[in-house]
Design an enzyme around this catalytic site. Structure first.
Site, PDB file in Angstrom:
ATOM      1  N   TYR A   1     -27.605  10.158  75.467  1.00 52.55           N
ATOM      2  CA  TYR A   1     -27.001   9.042  76.189  1.00 52.55           C
ATOM      3  C   TYR A   1     -25.584   9.365  76.626  1.00 52.55           C
ATOM      4  O   TYR A   1     -25.011  10.380  76.202  1.00 52.55           O
ATOM      5  CB  TYR A   1     -27.048   7.765  75.336  1.00 52.55           C
ATOM      6  CG  TYR A   1     -26.051   7.694  74.199  1.00 52.55           C
ATOM      7  CD1 TYR A   1     -26.187   8.483  73.057  1.00 52.55           C
ATOM      8  CD2 TYR A   1     -24.959   6.826  74.258  1.00 52.55           C
ATOM      9  CE1 TYR A   1     -25.271   8.405  72.021  1.00 52.55           C
ATOM     10  CE2 TYR A   1     -24.042   6.736  73.225  1.00 52.55           C
ATOM     11  CZ  TYR A   1     -24.206   7.527  72.107  1.00 52.55           C
ATOM     12  OH  TYR A   1     -23.296   7.456  71.090  1.00 52.55           O
TER      13      TYR A   1
ATOM     14  N   ARG B   1     -21.322  16.468  80.550  1.00 52.00           N
ATOM     15  CA  ARG B   1     -21.780  16.456  79.143  1.00 52.00           C
ATOM     16  C   ARG B   1     -23.255  16.074  79.061  1.00 52.00           C
ATOM     17  O   ARG B   1     -23.997  16.616  78.235  1.00 52.00           O
ATOM     18  CB  ARG B   1     -20.935  15.506  78.298  1.00 52.00           C
ATOM     19  CG  ARG B   1     -21.319  15.588  76.812  1.00 52.00           C
ATOM     20  CD  ARG B   1     -20.370  14.823  75.930  1.00 52.00           C
ATOM     21  NE  ARG B   1     -20.368  13.411  76.262  1.00 52.00           N
ATOM     22  CZ  ARG B   1     -19.485  12.541  75.793  1.00 52.00           C
ATOM     23  NH1 ARG B   1     -18.541  12.935  74.955  1.00 52.00           N
ATOM     24  NH2 ARG B   1     -19.549  11.272  76.142  1.00 52.00           N
TER      25      ARG B   1
ATOM     26  N   ARG C   1     -48.387   9.653  69.678  1.00 52.63           N
ATOM     27  CA  ARG C   1     -47.318  10.179  68.836  1.00 52.63           C
ATOM     28  C   ARG C   1     -47.653  11.593  68.380  1.00 52.63           C
ATOM     29  O   ARG C   1     -48.727  11.815  67.820  1.00 52.63           O
ATOM     30  CB  ARG C   1     -47.116   9.265  67.614  1.00 52.63           C
ATOM     31  CG  ARG C   1     -45.992   9.699  66.684  1.00 52.63           C
ATOM     32  CD  ARG C   1     -45.776   8.671  65.577  1.00 52.63           C
ATOM     33  NE  ARG C   1     -44.643   9.035  64.717  1.00 52.63           N
ATOM     34  CZ  ARG C   1     -44.739   9.772  63.609  1.00 52.63           C
ATOM     35  NH1 ARG C   1     -45.930  10.212  63.205  1.00 52.63           N
ATOM     36  NH2 ARG C   1     -43.665  10.068  62.896  1.00 52.63           N
TER      37      ARG C   1
ATOM     38  N   LYS D   1     -25.109  14.649  72.387  1.00 53.14           N
ATOM     39  CA  LYS D   1     -24.938  13.195  72.279  1.00 53.14           C
ATOM     40  C   LYS D   1     -26.304  12.511  72.195  1.00 53.14           C
ATOM     41  O   LYS D   1     -26.792  11.939  73.176  1.00 53.14           O
ATOM     42  CB  LYS D   1     -24.114  12.688  73.468  1.00 53.14           C
ATOM     43  CG  LYS D   1     -23.549  11.300  73.259  1.00 53.14           C
ATOM     44  CD  LYS D   1     -22.462  11.030  74.277  1.00 53.14           C
ATOM     45  CE  LYS D   1     -22.055   9.575  74.315  1.00 53.14           C
ATOM     46  NZ  LYS D   1     -21.480   9.086  73.076  1.00 53.14           N
TER      47      LYS D   1
ATOM     48  N   GLU E   1     -14.810  13.290  62.551  1.00 52.62           N
ATOM     49  CA  GLU E   1     -14.461  12.346  63.624  1.00 52.62           C
ATOM     50  C   GLU E   1     -14.738  10.934  63.133  1.00 52.62           C
ATOM     51  O   GLU E   1     -15.146  10.738  61.992  1.00 52.62           O
ATOM     52  CB  GLU E   1     -15.266  12.661  64.896  1.00 52.62           C
ATOM     53  CG  GLU E   1     -16.768  12.659  64.682  1.00 52.62           C
ATOM     54  CD  GLU E   1     -17.567  13.204  65.858  1.00 52.62           C
ATOM     55  OE1 GLU E   1     -17.106  13.125  67.003  1.00 52.62           O
ATOM     56  OE2 GLU E   1     -18.681  13.699  65.612  1.00 52.62           O
TER      57      GLU E   1
ATOM     58  N   LEU F   1     -18.623  15.547  68.399  1.00 50.48           N
ATOM     59  CA  LEU F   1     -18.913  15.339  69.809  1.00 50.48           C
ATOM     60  C   LEU F   1     -17.706  15.783  70.629  1.00 50.48           C
ATOM     61  O   LEU F   1     -16.561  15.507  70.251  1.00 50.48           O
ATOM     62  CB  LEU F   1     -19.201  13.861  70.096  1.00 50.48           C
ATOM     63  CG  LEU F   1     -19.695  13.652  71.524  1.00 50.48           C
ATOM     64  CD1 LEU F   1     -21.146  14.103  71.671  1.00 50.48           C
ATOM     65  CD2 LEU F   1     -19.565  12.213  71.958  1.00 50.48           C
TER      66      LEU F   1
HETATM   67  N1  PMP Z   1     -17.450  11.127  68.699  1.00 55.97           N
HETATM   68  C1  PMP Z   1     -18.556  10.369  68.571  1.00 55.97           C
HETATM   69  C2  PMP Z   1     -19.414  10.546  67.367  1.00 55.97           C
HETATM   70  C3  PMP Z   1     -18.883   9.408  69.563  1.00 55.97           C
HETATM   71  O1  PMP Z   1     -19.991   8.671  69.438  1.00 55.97           O
HETATM   72  C4  PMP Z   1     -18.017   9.244  70.663  1.00 55.97           C
HETATM   73  C5  PMP Z   1     -18.285   8.195  71.715  1.00 55.97           C
HETATM   74  N2  PMP Z   1     -19.453   8.378  72.382  1.00 55.97           N
HETATM   75  C6  PMP Z   1     -16.879  10.045  70.753  1.00 55.97           C
HETATM   76  C7  PMP Z   1     -16.631  10.983  69.756  1.00 55.97           C
HETATM   77  C8  PMP Z   1     -15.916   9.940  71.915  1.00 55.97           C
HETATM   78  O2  PMP Z   1     -16.455  10.508  73.066  1.00 55.97           O
HETATM   79  P1  PMP Z   1     -16.040   9.985  74.523  1.00 55.97           P
HETATM   80  O3  PMP Z   1     -14.545  10.126  74.592  1.00 55.97           O
HETATM   81  O4  PMP Z   1     -16.733  10.892  75.439  1.00 55.97           O
HETATM   82  O5  PMP Z   1     -16.480   8.565  74.594  1.00 55.97           O
END
Ligand code: PMP
Length: 286
Positions: A33, A52, A101, A150, A182, A206
């Protein structure tokens, strides 16, 4: 007002939009996503989010649902049809519906599922959290090893948000091998002696689109940036802390595990970076 959403080539009222129970996004979380923010009806950092998305699809050997130009056209059409001024556009691509499935990937004749919808957040650039800062708790990072992709595997981040809520906080910072990876849905930063410290890119986090922009703006403003892992003890002893994400922009963090960071108020570096990020992103919004 009922939203108009997009599903596999059609714009439909949200109540009429459906996806099969055999869709691999539903059965296997086999989906990726993106969330793109909209300010004044314009898309922020669109090229970054599309790049991305392409990378996530490629890493999982998932077909691209359509071209970048078509994706941009769909985003714009949703902004128009929903009269969206400030908010987000959520986009999800799944490996599609094989009709049953099965763990093995279906063959290429099964087309990906593409869903997009809008989320209206009037005044999101002036969110109260930007002025007050947020409180975080630290929890173990129990996610899988490819957090750079993601995917929609968001159960552990959801559990983390709930743990934070129960503890009277707003979010959780995830800790692995003694270091912060994070936030549950954002990238984490501390500031010490004027230096901005945030974890280096790897499979562990991410690769935030907002992170990339903010670090670029920080460098342009002659601010010192150090990309390396940091501990919760360092964060507690920092002058300030903040997070970045597409929908939170730059948001101060004022407390970790009950300990006030710095003065316990939003810091000057976070405030400045938020202003720069919003100004510059508005300029390049499309
Ligand atoms: N880390 C994680 C785990 C996230 O889910 C997100 C938001 N999607 C981010 C970092 C920040 O990424 P972005 O700046 O691209 O929204």
């Amino acid at each position: 007002m009922s939203r108009i959403v997009y599903v596999n080539g059609q714009y439909l009222p949200e109540a009429e939009a459906t996806v099969s129970i055999f869709d691999r996004g539903f059965l296997m979380a086999d989906a990726v996503y993106e969330v793109t923010s909209v300010l004044d009806g314009k898309l922020l950092d669109f090229a970054g989010h599309q790049a991305r998305l392409a990378r996530s699809l490629n890493e999982l050997e998932m077909q691209r649902p359509c071209s970048d130009d078509e994706l941009l056209a769909i985003h714009r059409e949703l902004v128009t049809r929903n009269d969206l001024t400030d908010g987000m556009i959520y986009l999800q691509v799944t490996r599609g519906n094989p009709g049953d499935r099965d763990f093995a990937f279906p063959d290429a004749s099964v087309k990906p599922t593409l869903v997009l919808f809008t989320q209206s957040k009037p005044g999101m650039a002036d969110a109260p959290a930007a002025k007050t800062g947020i409180k975080v708790i630290s929890i173990d990072d129990l996610r899988w090893g490819r957090r750079d992709i993601k995917t929609v595997q968001l159960l552990y981040p959801s559990l983390g948000k709930m743990m934070a809520k129960k503890a009277g906080a707003d979010d959780a910072w995830l800790v692995e091998d003694g270091h912060v990876t994070e936030g549950t849905s954002n990238n984490a930063y501390i500031v010490k002696g004027g230096r901005i410290i945030t974890r280096n890119l790897s499979h562990d986090i991410l690769h935030g689109i907002t992170r990339a922009a903010v670090l670029r703006f920080a460098a342009e403003a002659q601010m010192e940036v150090e990309e390396r892992p940091f501990t919760i003890a360092e964060a507690k002893a920092a002058d300030e802390a903040f997070y970045t994400s597409a929908s939170g922009f730059v948001t101060p963090v004022v407390e970790i595990d009950g300990a006030a960071i710095g003065t316990g108020k939003p810091g000057a570096v976070a405030k400045r970076l938020r202003e720069i990020y919003l100004d510059e992103s508005r300029k390049t919004a499309i």
